[in-house]
Design a protein around this motif. Structure first.
Motif, short mmCIF file in Angstrom:
data_model
loop_
_atom_site.label_atom_id
_atom_site.label_comp_id
_atom_site.label_asym_id
_atom_site.label_seq_id
_atom_site.Cartn_x
_atom_site.Cartn_y
_atom_site.Cartn_z
N GLU A 132 11.71 -4.54 -10.32
CA GLU A 132 12.37 -3.29 -10.68
C GLU A 132 12.52 -2.40 -9.44
OE1 GLU A 132 10.12 -1.67 -13.94
OE2 GLU A 132 11.05 -3.05 -15.37
N TRP A 133 11.47 -2.35 -8.62
CA TRP A 133 11.56 -1.60 -7.36
C TRP A 133 12.62 -2.23 -6.46
CZ3 TRP A 133 10.53 -3.80 -2.57
CH2 TRP A 133 10.63 -2.92 -1.48
N PHE A 134 12.60 -3.54 -6.32
CA PHE A 134 13.50 -4.25 -5.43
C PHE A 134 14.96 -4.03 -5.82
CE2 PHE A 134 15.78 -8.16 -4.14
CZ PHE A 134 15.60 -8.06 -2.77
N TYR A 135 15.24 -4.05 -7.13
CA TYR A 135 16.62 -3.89 -7.58
C TYR A 135 16.99 -2.42 -7.84
CZ TYR A 135 17.00 -8.91 -7.92
OH TYR A 135 17.05 -10.24 -7.61
N GLY A 136 16.07 -1.50 -7.53
CA GLY A 136 16.40 -0.08 -7.55
C GLY A 136 16.28 0.60 -8.90
N LYS A 137 15.51 0.04 -9.81
CA LYS A 137 15.30 0.69 -11.10
C LYS A 137 14.19 1.72 -10.96
CE LYS A 137 16.86 -3.30 -13.63
NZ LYS A 137 16.52 -4.36 -14.57
N LYS A 138 14.37 2.85 -11.59
CA LYS A 138 13.41 3.95 -11.52
C LYS A 138 12.18 3.63 -12.36
CE LYS A 138 15.92 6.99 -9.26
NZ LYS A 138 15.60 7.68 -8.08
N GLN A 139 11.01 4.03 -11.83
CA GLN A 139 9.76 3.95 -12.57
C GLN A 139 9.40 5.33 -13.06
OE1 GLN A 139 6.39 2.38 -10.57
NE2 GLN A 139 7.24 0.37 -10.32
N ASP A 140 8.74 5.40 -14.22
CA ASP A 140 8.22 6.68 -14.70
C ASP A 140 7.02 7.05 -13.86
OD1 ASP A 140 10.11 6.78 -16.72
OD2 ASP A 140 8.81 5.77 -18.17
N ILE A 161 -8.29 -5.23 -7.38
CA ILE A 161 -9.50 -5.83 -7.92
C ILE A 161 -10.40 -6.09 -6.71
CG2 ILE A 161 -10.47 -7.74 -9.24
CD1 ILE A 161 -7.57 -8.13 -10.38
N GLY A 162 -11.31 -5.16 -6.49
CA GLY A 162 -12.09 -5.22 -5.26
C GLY A 162 -11.14 -5.02 -4.08
N ARG A 163 -11.14 -5.97 -3.17
CA ARG A 163 -10.23 -5.90 -2.01
C ARG A 163 -8.90 -6.60 -2.27
NH1 ARG A 163 -12.42 -5.01 3.35
NH2 ARG A 163 -10.78 -6.43 3.99
N ARG A 164 -8.81 -7.29 -3.38
CA ARG A 164 -7.57 -8.01 -3.71
C ARG A 164 -6.50 -7.07 -4.25
NH1 ARG A 164 -8.86 -13.77 -6.43
NH2 ARG A 164 -9.87 -14.66 -4.61
N ILE A 165 -5.27 -7.40 -3.95
CA ILE A 165 -4.13 -6.65 -4.45
C ILE A 165 -3.28 -7.61 -5.27
CG2 ILE A 165 -2.02 -5.39 -3.83
CD1 ILE A 165 -3.41 -4.60 -1.21
N LYS A 166 -3.04 -7.24 -6.52
CA LYS A 166 -2.18 -8.03 -7.41
C LYS A 166 -0.98 -7.17 -7.78
CE LYS A 166 -4.86 -11.60 -7.66
NZ LYS A 166 -4.45 -12.90 -7.19
N ILE A 167 0.18 -7.79 -7.82
CA ILE A 167 1.42 -7.07 -8.08
C ILE A 167 2.13 -7.72 -9.28
CG2 ILE A 167 3.65 -6.35 -7.13
CD1 ILE A 167 1.26 -7.56 -4.64
N PRO A 168 2.38 -6.95 -10.35
CA PRO A 168 3.16 -7.50 -11.45
C PRO A 168 4.59 -7.78 -11.00
CG PRO A 168 1.99 -5.49 -12.12
CD PRO A 168 1.89 -5.60 -10.63
N LYS A 169 5.08 -8.97 -11.29
CA LYS A 169 6.43 -9.38 -10.89
C LYS A 169 7.47 -8.38 -11.38
CE LYS A 169 9.68 -13.20 -11.58
NZ LYS A 169 9.80 -14.58 -12.13
N ASN A 220 0.81 -1.23 0.00
CA ASN A 220 0.00 0.00 0.00
C ASN A 220 0.84 1.27 0.00
OD1 ASN A 220 -2.70 -1.05 0.02
ND2 ASN A 220 -2.29 -1.79 2.08
N SER A 221 2.15 1.14 -0.12
CA SER A 221 3.06 2.30 -0.02
C SER A 221 3.24 3.08 -1.32
CB SER A 221 4.43 1.82 0.46
OG SER A 221 5.07 1.08 -0.57
N ASN A 222 2.70 2.57 -2.42
CA ASN A 222 2.87 3.20 -3.74
C ASN A 222 4.32 3.21 -4.22
OD1 ASN A 222 0.10 3.78 -4.10
ND2 ASN A 222 0.31 5.59 -2.81
N GLU A 223 5.13 2.32 -3.70
CA GLU A 223 6.53 2.21 -4.13
C GLU A 223 6.66 1.49 -5.47
OE1 GLU A 223 9.38 3.41 -2.78
OE2 GLU A 223 8.13 4.48 -1.34
N PHE A 224 5.69 0.65 -5.80
CA PHE A 224 5.66 -0.08 -7.06
C PHE A 224 4.21 -0.23 -7.48
CE2 PHE A 224 6.42 -2.87 -3.45
CZ PHE A 224 5.28 -3.66 -3.45
N HIS A 225 4.01 -0.56 -8.74
CA HIS A 225 2.66 -0.64 -9.31
C HIS A 225 1.90 -1.83 -8.73
CE1 HIS A 225 -0.54 -0.25 -12.20
NE2 HIS A 225 -0.39 -1.52 -12.54
N VAL A 226 0.68 -1.59 -8.31
CA VAL A 226 -0.21 -2.66 -7.89
C VAL A 226 -1.53 -2.49 -8.62
CG1 VAL A 226 0.83 -2.87 -5.59
CG2 VAL A 226 -1.18 -1.45 -5.90
N VAL A 227 -2.26 -3.59 -8.75
CA VAL A 227 -3.59 -3.58 -9.36
C VAL A 227 -4.56 -4.02 -8.29
CG1 VAL A 227 -5.05 -4.58 -11.16
CG2 VAL A 227 -2.64 -4.11 -11.63
#
Length: 66
Positions: free
Chosen positions: A57-65, A44-52, A35-42
């Motif tokens: 990219e967040w974990f290895y320190g790559k910048k997101q646009d 769906i209702g109450r479910r949270i899905k995270i693209p690998k 829920n920190s908005n550090e990486f993209h999440v989707v």
């Protein structure tokens, strides 16, 4: 104690439990991170899905646009 996951073990679309196992976090801390908005999440209702790719990219320190 549950086994931690490696990058190769992660599915292409992850749940918060995958982040929890990958990073060795508590349930609460994993949800706070999702829920920190550090990486993209989707949401769906109450479910949270995270693209690998977004998570790793967040974990290895790559910048997101913004």
């Amino acid at each position: 104690m549950t086994k931690e996951l490696s990058c190769e073990d992660l599915p292409e679309v992850m749940d918060v439990k995958h982040i929890q196992k990958f990073l060795g976090l508590s349930h609460v801390t994993a949800y706070e991170l999702a829920n920190s908005n550090e990486f993209h999440v989707v949401r769906i209702g109450r479910r949270i899905k995270i693209p690998k790719q977004s998570f790793l990219e967040w974990f290895y320190g790559k910048k997101q646009d913004a």
